[in-house]
Design a protein around this motif. Sequence first.
Motif, PDB file in Angstrom:
ATOM      1  N   TYR A 137      34.665  -4.983 -14.256  1.00  0.00           N
ATOM      2  CA  TYR A 137      33.607  -4.119 -13.734  1.00  0.00           C
ATOM      3  C   TYR A 137      34.043  -2.674 -13.825  1.00  0.00           C
ATOM      4  CZ  TYR A 137      32.336  -8.749 -12.270  1.00  0.00           C
ATOM      5  OH  TYR A 137      32.039 -10.082 -12.289  1.00  0.00           O
ATOM      6  N   ASN A 138      33.663  -2.064 -14.938  1.00  0.00           N
ATOM      7  CA  ASN A 138      34.087  -0.718 -15.285  1.00  0.00           C
ATOM      8  C   ASN A 138      32.996   0.292 -15.039  1.00  0.00           C
ATOM      9  OD1 ASN A 138      36.541  -0.012 -16.186  1.00  0.00           O
ATOM     10  ND2 ASN A 138      36.233  -0.615 -18.314  1.00  0.00           N
ATOM     11  N   ASP A 142      29.260   1.873 -13.789  1.00  0.00           N
ATOM     12  CA  ASP A 142      28.383   1.887 -12.621  1.00  0.00           C
ATOM     13  C   ASP A 142      26.918   1.921 -13.022  1.00  0.00           C
ATOM     14  OD1 ASP A 142      30.397   2.054 -10.501  1.00  0.00           O
ATOM     15  OD2 ASP A 142      30.879   3.974 -11.422  1.00  0.00           O
ATOM     16  N   THR A 165      25.002  -1.590 -12.552  1.00  0.00           N
ATOM     17  CA  THR A 165      25.576  -2.853 -13.013  1.00  0.00           C
ATOM     18  C   THR A 165      26.082  -3.672 -11.833  1.00  0.00           C
ATOM     19  OG1 THR A 165      27.692  -1.782 -13.285  1.00  0.00           O
ATOM     20  CG2 THR A 165      26.320  -1.943 -15.237  1.00  0.00           C
ATOM     21  N   TYR A 166      26.109  -4.956 -12.023  1.00  0.00           N
ATOM     22  CA  TYR A 166      26.605  -5.867 -10.993  1.00  0.00           C
ATOM     23  C   TYR A 166      28.071  -5.556 -10.693  1.00  0.00           C
ATOM     24  CZ  TYR A 166      28.174 -10.238  -8.857  1.00  0.00           C
ATOM     25  OH  TYR A 166      28.731 -11.168  -8.023  1.00  0.00           O
ATOM     26  N   LYS A 167      28.395  -5.539  -9.422  1.00  0.00           N
ATOM     27  CA  LYS A 167      29.741  -5.214  -8.952  1.00  0.00           C
ATOM     28  C   LYS A 167      30.220  -3.857  -9.440  1.00  0.00           C
ATOM     29  CE  LYS A 167      31.632  -9.500  -7.393  1.00  0.00           C
ATOM     30  NZ  LYS A 167      32.659 -10.531  -7.505  1.00  0.00           N
ATOM     31  N   ALA A 168      29.295  -2.917  -9.538  1.00  0.00           N
ATOM     32  CA  ALA A 168      29.684  -1.551  -9.903  1.00  0.00           C
ATOM     33  C   ALA A 168      30.768  -1.091  -8.937  1.00  0.00           C
ATOM     34  CB  ALA A 168      28.472  -0.634  -9.814  1.00  0.00           C
ATOM     35  N   GLU A 225      31.824  -6.901 -20.903  1.00  0.00           N
ATOM     36  CA  GLU A 225      32.645  -6.657 -19.711  1.00  0.00           C
ATOM     37  C   GLU A 225      32.239  -7.595 -18.586  1.00  0.00           C
ATOM     38  OE1 GLU A 225      33.689  -1.936 -20.395  1.00  0.00           O
ATOM     39  OE2 GLU A 225      32.329  -2.503 -18.790  1.00  0.00           O
ATOM     40  N   GLN A 226      30.923  -7.717 -18.381  1.00  0.00           N
ATOM     41  CA  GLN A 226      30.450  -8.570 -17.291  1.00  0.00           C
ATOM     42  C   GLN A 226      30.843 -10.030 -17.540  1.00  0.00           C
ATOM     43  OE1 GLN A 226      28.287  -7.956 -14.465  1.00  0.00           O
ATOM     44  NE2 GLN A 226      28.605  -5.757 -14.647  1.00  0.00           N
TER      45      GLN A 226
END
Lengths: 406, 602
Positions: free
Chosen positions: A117-118, A120, A320-323, A111-112
Amino acid sequence: MRTRFIRSLASVTLLAVLGACLGVPQASLAATLPPEVDAWLREVEIGPYQPSAVDWDKVYEAAKKEGKVVIYTSSSRTISLKEEFESLYPGVTLEVYELGSTGSIEKVEREQLAGIYNCDVLHASGYPSQLHLLANMNMIFPFYPPELESVIPKEFREPLVAQRYESRAIFYNSKVYPECPIDSWWDLTKPEWRDRIAIVDPVTDASSLDLITTIVLNADELAKDYEREFGRPIRLTTPNAGYELLKGIIANRPKIYARHTDLIKVVGDPNSANPPIGISIPFSSLSYAEDPARGGLKLMVATDIKPAVGLLYPSLMNITYKAPHPNAAKLLIKYLFGTNKGELGMRPFFVVGNWAARIDMVEEPVHEYLPDVRLPLSDLNFWLMDPVGIWETSAEVQDWWMINVQ
Amino acid sequence: MNGLKVRFRKLANRWRKPETILAALFLVILVYLVVVPLFSLVQTTLVWGTGDTRIRGENVVVGKFTTYHWRRMLSGDFAEAVFYKPLLNTLIVTAGTVAIVLAVGSLLAYLVVRTDIRWAKLINALATVPYILPSWVLSLSWLQLFQNSTVAMPEGLLSYYTGINAPEWLVYGPIPIMITMGLHYYPFGYLLISGALRSIDSQLEESAEILGASKSYIMRRITMPIIKPALFSTALLGIARSMGTFGTPAILGLPARYYTLSTQIYSLVRTQRQGQGYILALVLLAISGIGLYVNQRVISARRSYATIGGKGVKSRKVRLGKWNTPIAVLTILFLLAVAVFPLVFLTWSSLTLYAGDYSISNLSLHYWIGESNPRFVAGEPGILRNEAVMGAAWNTVKLALVGGLICGFAGLLIGYVVARARRALTSRLLEQVSFVPMLVPSIVFGALYLTLFAVRRGPVPALYGTFALLVLVTVAKQLPYTVRSGVSSMLQVAQELEEAAVILGASWFARLRKIMLPLTKNGFVAGTVIVLITSMRELSLYILLVTPANRVLTTLTYRYIEVGYTQFSNAMTVLLTLLVVVLTYAINAWQKTDIGAGLGGR
C-alpha cells in the motif's frame, strides 16, 4: 448537446444502479464488503462511510501526523501543484508520481494484489478499467468533500469520484486549413485523405481504444450519418457501421503514433506543407496551440463533426484501499476540486478543453494565445463514455484492430 | 561395494573443493533469479489474468488453467496478425541488423587493429559511442534527417537543405529499423572482433606466407578460424539484443504499421494481456536459444583459449599507403555522423528556449539551470537544479556502480567455477542458465520481477519499492555479460599457474586473491563497465519497477518524452550520456582496461 447531456446523465445514473448491482460499493451494500475492508472504510470514513460533514481542521491535524500524501497521476500538470499544496497545508508533503493513466492503474492493481500500500490517491482516467479492475475488486473507494455535494453532480460522485471531463477528438493544422476540412467521421474514409491521417495507437493508448470502441458502440448513428454523407445506405462488409468506419480509415493508411504528444507535433507543425489530420487527441491539447515554448503549434480541434466530435470521459480521483495517509488523501481531494473560479488544485486543469466536475464554475477558462476560442461543453456534441459497454466490447475491438491494421 | 565407496569418497572430495561449493551456491541463486521467473513466465501463459475478465464467450476464472492464450496465438487471424507476421518481420529486421553489425564492426576492427590507419586512437574512442547513447536517440535522429511532407511529416534536414523527399520506405519500416539498430549495436561487433584480431599472433600468418600460402588461403585457414568465435558471439549478441529492442521499431515501425515481436509484446503487456504477450516472449527466447546452441557448438570446437602464457604476441600491420588519410577521414566522418551528430543535435535542441527555432537569439540555458517558470514545461526548474532529476541521476549512478560491481564479481567467480571444471554438468548449467536473462526482453523481465518480488516469499522479503530490487534485477539481467567475460578471462589463465600454487601449498583463497583475480582484473573491470553502461541507459527493465523514491534517469526522461517536453527531455538525455561517458572514462583511466574484454571477446 443538451438532450444528449440529459440522456447521458440518465445513462450514467442507470450505470450507477447497474454498478451497484455488480458490486460497486454503495452505502446500502456496504454490508456485502469483506469484513476487513468494511472495517478499514469505517475507520477512515470513506466510501460508504463518508460522513455528511467533515471537520477539516481535525483532518488536517491527522494529516500532519501522517506527514505526506502520495498521488499516482495521469497528468504531468499535477506536478506543478506540489508547492501550493504544501504551503497551504504545512507539514504535509505532496509526493506526485506521474505515470499516465494506464501506468497508474496497472501499478495500483499490481501493488494491491501484492498487498503493498504505497499510493493514497489515484488520479487518472481509464474509467472502464478503474471500475472493473479496481473498484469492483475493492481496491479504490470514492471520497468527496460533503460540503460540495450540491455542486458536484451525482455521476461525478458515484460509483467513483471525478475531477473533470477529458476528451478525445479530431485535430487539424490551422495554418494549412483555416477552416476545418471535414465535417463527418466518414470524410476520413475518402480517397483525398489517403496517407494524410494519423491516429494515436488504440492498442497501447487506453483512451484511444476507448474512442474506437465507442465508435463501434455507436454504429447505428454512424450508419445514419453515412447515408446523409453519401446519399445511400451503408453496405456492410464488417459486423457494423462502426467497424466499417474503422476499416475505411485503415484503408487510408493512417500513420500510427504511440502518444498523442507526438501526434500533436506532427499535426500542428507550423512549417509542414502536408500535415495529417490527427485522430484521438485530447481537447486539452489545444492549450499547446501557438505556445512558442512548444514550437508555436498550429493546432485546432474539429468542433463540428457528425455524428459526434469525439469521446467525453471523466478523469477520476479516488482513495486506494489501505491508503497509508488517508487523512492527507482527503485533504488532497478537497484541494483538487479547487474553487468555482478554477483555482487551487483545479488550476492546471482549468484550461480550454477540460471541463470541471463542479457545476458552480463562474467563468470559462481563457486560452492564453487564442483568446477567441471558447468551448463550453454545452456547445459540443460528444459521445459520453459508457464504461460497461466499453469494458465488454474493447477486447473484441482491439483484436479486430490488431488483425486489420497491418 | 568397494566401487561405491570409491565413488562416494570421490564425491566427498569434490565437495571439499571450494569451487564445487561455489558452483552449488551460484546454481541455487541463479535458479531463484532466473529459473523461477522463467517458470512464472510459462505459467502466466497458461492461466487467466485479471485483464481477461472482459473476454466474452469464455468461462474466465482468474488464476485458473486455460489453453486459451496458446490457442489464440497459434492459429487463426489473430495469430497471423499478432504472431506470425511480426515474427517474419522480426526475423528480417534481425538478419539485416546483424549483417550491419558484422560488416561495420569487422571493417572498423580490421582498420584499427590490423592496419596502420591514422588517428587509430580517435577512431577507437569514437567507435564505441553509439553503444553509450540510449537506443531511442538514433531513431529520433533518423527521423530528424529523413522525414518530409510525402509521409505527412514536417521537413527534415535532408528535405530542408536539398529539397529531396526521401520515399516512405526510407523514413519508416524495416530498412531504417535495420540501419539504426545496426548502427546502435555495431560496437559489440567492433569490440569483440578487434579483441579477437589482437590476439592473433601475426607470426602464424607470416609462417604460412613463407610456406607459400596465398592471401585468401591464410584468411580462410588461419585468420577466420581464430576470429570465428568472435563473429558468432557478435551475431548472437546482435540477435538477442535487436530482437528484444522495443524503442527503435516503435519509433520507426509503428507509424507505418510495421510490427515486430517486441512491439507486439509491449502492446499486449500494456493492455493486460500478459498471457498472450509472454507467449511471444517465449518465442524470442526460443530463437535466441537456438542461436546460443549454435554458438556453443562453434566455440567448443576450439580446444584452447589460453593466450596468457610465456610467449609474446607480435602483430604486423598492413600498410594502407596513399589511401591511409582518405580512408581515415572517411571513417571518422562516418563515426561523427553516427555517434556525434545525434548528440550535438540533442544538445542544441536542449538549448533552444522555444522549440523548433534554432536561431542564436533563441539559445537559452533555461532547461539546464533555469528557475521554475510556469510558461515552460509546466514550471519544472532546469534539470541541474531540479530535485527529481538530480535524485534520479544519483540513483542511476548508484545503481550502475552497485549493480556493476556485484555483477562483475559474480561473473568472475562463476567464470572461475566454469573454467576449472569445463566439462562438469554444473559448469554447463551455470553458463547456460546465467545466459538466459539476455534472451528475455527487458520489459518482460521487469514485469516478472514485479510479480515475483512484490510479496514476501520464504526468506526473501517483499522488495517492491526498494532500491535492492532494482539492483537485483540489474544483476540478474546483466549477468550474461560478466559471466561471458569472466569465463573467457579465466580460460585465458593456464591451469598450470594455479597447479604450481597448489604444489607450494597455497590455500584456495590465496590462489584466488594472488593469482586468479590479479590476472583477470581486466576482465572484471571490463565486465563491470559494460554492465555500468548498459544499466545506465536501460529503460524497459526498470519502467515497471521504479517508485517515486527510486526512479532512475531513463524512466524519468521517458515520462518527459511522453508528455512532450522535447527540449527538457533532450537535456536529460545529454546529461545521461555525459554521466555514462565520464564514469566510463574515469574507470578506464583509473584501471587501464578495454571494454571489449567485458563482452568476453578476449
